[in-house]
Design an enzyme around this catalytic site. Structure first.
Site, PDB file in Angstrom:
ATOM      1  N   SER A 475       0.814  -1.206   0.000  1.00 61.48           N
ATOM      2  CA  SER A 475       0.000   0.000   0.000  1.00 61.48           C
ATOM      3  C   SER A 475       0.860   1.273   0.000  1.00 61.48           C
ATOM      4  O   SER A 475       1.478   1.596  -1.002  1.00 61.48           O
ATOM      5  CB  SER A 475      -0.959  -0.047   1.187  1.00 61.48           C
ATOM      6  OG  SER A 475      -2.060   0.776   0.982  1.00 61.48           O
ATOM      7  N   ASP A 486      10.158   5.782 -10.157  1.00 57.36           N
ATOM      8  CA  ASP A 486       9.740   6.482 -11.370  1.00 57.36           C
ATOM      9  C   ASP A 486      10.532   7.762 -11.594  1.00 57.36           C
ATOM     10  O   ASP A 486      10.842   8.119 -12.742  1.00 57.36           O
ATOM     11  CB  ASP A 486       8.242   6.803 -11.303  1.00 57.36           C
ATOM     12  CG  ASP A 486       7.373   5.566 -11.499  1.00 57.36           C
ATOM     13  OD1 ASP A 486       7.901   4.551 -12.001  1.00 57.36           O
ATOM     14  OD2 ASP A 486       6.177   5.610 -11.149  1.00 57.36           O
ATOM     15  N   LYS A 500      -0.984  -4.471  -3.251  1.00 54.34           N
ATOM     16  CA  LYS A 500      -2.301  -3.946  -2.838  1.00 54.34           C
ATOM     17  C   LYS A 500      -2.441  -2.532  -3.399  1.00 54.34           C
ATOM     18  O   LYS A 500      -1.892  -1.575  -2.869  1.00 54.34           O
ATOM     19  CB  LYS A 500      -2.408  -3.938  -1.317  1.00 54.34           C
ATOM     20  CG  LYS A 500      -3.629  -3.205  -0.756  1.00 54.34           C
ATOM     21  CD  LYS A 500      -4.924  -3.881  -1.143  1.00 54.34           C
ATOM     22  CE  LYS A 500      -6.090  -3.357  -0.308  1.00 54.34           C
ATOM     23  NZ  LYS A 500      -6.349  -1.922  -0.439  1.00 54.34           N
TER      24      LYS A 500
END
Length: 704
Positions: A475, A486, A500
């Site tokens: 999460s 990224d 998740k």
């Protein structure tokens, strides 16, 4: 940012103070019929799912058949009670199930449960007769395990007749008997314990009331759609409200039901279970006792909520758990762990730091490590106007300042076993290492995409960075790690994360029926999904590390990937962001692999991962006692030899955890040394990258 409701409620219940509950009484079969409240709830649930669920539901005949299969699997996951002719009759009686569900007609579901209760009585009576006989443990035969969970209902066939079920139960009882023998129990004690186990199974089924049946069926319905959507009956909702108002007290563990076993899903940072170092994800709880000398109760076959009720209790009280390790498979001996229930404080979950120095591969370099067990934020203090409230981001900022003052050359963020928490904290924590910009995208059930952005200009640290993750990083941990990856801001090291990537909300069904006097319960609904700023979801796949540790090669049935009907991975348009760095990993990965190949600690961790994989893959077990004992000894001997070799290489005397007297300080040092294996290698990888970057920097030109 939450786990499935069944897991979440279990975690809350375990962490909370026990409330006085009246002992449940047997419910007559004549009371097991749907009422008008059930019908209204079913109709509303249909409408809410069709309008608001993230995955668009189409209640047709094919979907209804899946609901029926899921319901049968929830009641009889081992296919040990129903016969093939029962199932055929159920299927015939549910030919128009989709129409019945739309109208709130639930007679078929209750009919199935009444038959189920009768079949349980029949099988328990047969099991008790088997206990009166003798077992030949020298005979060469094996017991085939049932499917690993109710999420795989199609992996076994229904018994064709009573004779086939009789044989299944003969082997099942024999296996139960042998397992307790291997745990050192005497035959009279085994018979008494198994008698209580089987009688307890029937007794608990007789305590199901109409609301319990309705909740079980509706959860089969919602879980056919998606695993994180679930229904709470009025009584479950009431217990949930009580739990949320109480202080966090208990052992701090998240549990789930898997067939007849209660399994540890994870442990909570700061809780007694995590602090003990003796309870791990995948452990099966087979017995519970109160106090230092209370009688041990066998809890195999118990409902999850009943096990939770036995484990939870007031601060300062003692609970003893009897456990089977996941890695040791079916032949393992049990171990007993004593825990003192305690309040779980925010400080116990707070981030901590230390420095790895010296580094064998980079003498002179220092790597600062920041451990973040959870993404926390003291909302109560913040709401009260306290300007100095605690939060992950605030604490980590201070730790970064301390590490920079100590002259570290790089920082490693350790997110292993971090199950998530506050989305706002995941966003602001990323902002400590990147300038302003998007961190995560959230797409709702209507297709609208919102971007969570760090708006605080500047960074707290712009030096070399790495993030360590594992299979239990979930999460918020995945959101933070994905953003760092990224942006190219740092290395991600370890194992693929949990996966998740969905968002849930709690809906009160009474709001849809103004003036309704009966409580209709609540629905926990999946209504959004997280997406990385690069466009891909964290759902299902999680975050793939730039450099994988070898234990990841044996990661199979875990995390979101193990859940039936989980939402698939998908992608949307990338957010507007700019990479700030480029991470080249080939050389780093090769250097790390060479070190790991010679590292006795990693050999131990890899072997443990293999044992866990093999235990999960095991489909049958011998019922010959000599073979079972030898298999038990072989696994235990192999793991202990590897662990002791590692500890001795680190100059640590291995502790015999089965001894009557244990040096707790020595045991703590042993656990910390094992926990540092991956951290130290991640620090060495970051150090390699620092040295690589220095090699690439142009040398200064000397002038006369």
């Amino acid at each position: 940012m939450r786990r499935p409701l069944s897991l979440f409620l279990s975690a809350v219940a375990l962490m909370m103070t026990a409330t006085a509950l009246a002992a449940p009484h047997p419910v007559p079969l004549s009371e097991l019929f749907p009422n008008s409240g059930h019908a209204r709830s079913a109709i509303i649930i249909n409408k809410v799912l069709e309008r608001y669920h993230y995955r668009k539901v189409k209640l047709d005949n094919a979907f209804a058949r899946q609901v029926l299969a899921k319901y049968l699997a929830a009641l009889d996951p081992n296919r040990a009670f129903f016969l093939a002719r029962d199932v055929e009759r159920f299927e015939n009686g549910a030919r128009r199930l989709e129409e019945n569900l739309r109208r709130g007609e639930l007679d078929a579901a209750f009919d199935i449960f009444r038959v189920y209760r009768m079949r349980v009585d029949e099988r328990v009576a047969g099991a008790l007769k088997l206990l009166d006989g003798q077992f030949d443990f020298g005979r060469a035969e094996s017991y085939a395990f049932p499917p690993s969970s109710a999420s795989s209902p199609s992996t076994a066939r229904w018994a064709q007749d009573s004779a086939e079920l009789d044989e299944l139960w003969r082997k099942r009882v024999k296996n139960d008997f042998l397992t307790l023998r291997l745990a050192g129990k005497a035959d009279p004690e085994i018979r008494e314990r198994l008698q209580k186990r089987y009688e307890g199974l029937a007794r608990r089924i007789h305590q199901f009331n109409g609301d319990d049946v309705f909740q079980t069926f509706m959860n089969a319905y919602t879980e056919t759609l998606e695993p994180h959507t679930s229904y709470m009956s009025p009584s479950t909702s009431e217990n949930f409200d009580i739990s949320m108002k109480l202080s966090l007290e208990g052992i701090g563990a998240v549990l789930r039901g898997d067939n007849e076993y209660t399994v540890v899903q994870s442990t909570v940072p700061g809780g007694p279970a995590r602090e003990s170092g003796q309870i791990h994800a995948g452990d099966q709880i087979v017995g519970v006792a109160q106090g230092l000398d209370g009688a041990l109760e066998d809890v195999v076959g118990w409902r999850l909520e009943d096990v939770v009720d036995k484990i939870r209790g007031p601060k300062g009280s003692v609970v003893r758990l009897q456990l089977l390790s996941k890695s040791s498979g079916s032949t393992a001996q049990t171990r007993e762990v004593s825990l003192v229930r305690n309040e779980i404080k925010l400080e116990d979950q707070a981030a901590k730091t230390f420095v790895v120095d010296p580094l064998a591969n980079a003498p002179g370099l220092k790597i600062g490590v920041i451990e973040i067990p959870a993404f926390y934020r003291d909302f109560a203090a913040e709401g009260a106007g306290n300007q100095d409230f605690r939060s992950t981001t605030r604490d980590v900022r201070k730790l970064v300042e301390q590490l920079v003052a100590q002259g570290v050359d790089g920082i490693l963020i350790d997110l292993r076993a971090n199950g998530g928490g506050s989305l706002a904290e995941a966003t602001s924590l990323a902002g400590l290492f990147i300038d302003t910009g998007p961190v995560v995208q959230v797409k709702d059930n209507f297709g609208k995409v919102e971007v969570e952005t760090d708006t605080d200009p500047g960074v707290a640290y712009n030096g070399p960075l790495a993030v360590l993750v594992d299979r239990d990083s979930a999460s918020a941990s995945e959101i933070f790690a994905a953003a760092i990856q990224d942006y190219g801001r740092g290395l991600i090291i370890g194992e693929p994360t949990f996966g998740k990537g969905t968002v849930q909300t709690l809906i009160d069904l009474n709001r849809y029926v103004p003036g309704e006097h009966n409580d209709l319960g609540r629905l926990r609904l999946t209504m959004a999904e997280f997406f990385r700023i690069s466009g891909g979801s964290t759902q299902l796949r999680g975050v793939e590390p730039d450099i994988r540790f070898p234990g990841a090669d044996y990661l199979t049935n875990h995390g979101e990937r193990s859940l039936d009907n989980a939402l698939p991975w998908t992608q949307i348009k990338p957010a507007d962001y700019k990479r700030v760095g480029q991470v080249s990993v080939d050389r780093l990965a090769q250097q790390s692999a060479e070190r790991i190949a010679q590292d006795v600690g990693f050999r131990m961790l890899t072997e443990r991962s293999k044992l866990m994989r093999d235990a999960e893959a095991q489909t049958q077990v011998s019922l010959r006692e000599t073979e079972r004992r030898e298999e038990d000894k072989r696994r235990e001997r192999a793991f202990k030899e590897l662990q002791n070799r590692f500890l001795q290489a680190r100059g640590i005397t291995p502790v015999d955890e089965d001894a009557d007297q244990i040096d707790e300080d020595a045991l703590d040092a042993q656990r910390k040394a094992i926990a540092r294996i991956e951290v130290d290698e991640a620090a060495r990888i970051l150090a390699d990258r620092i040295l690589m970057e220095r090699e690439r920097q142009p040398r200064a030109v000397m002038k006369d």
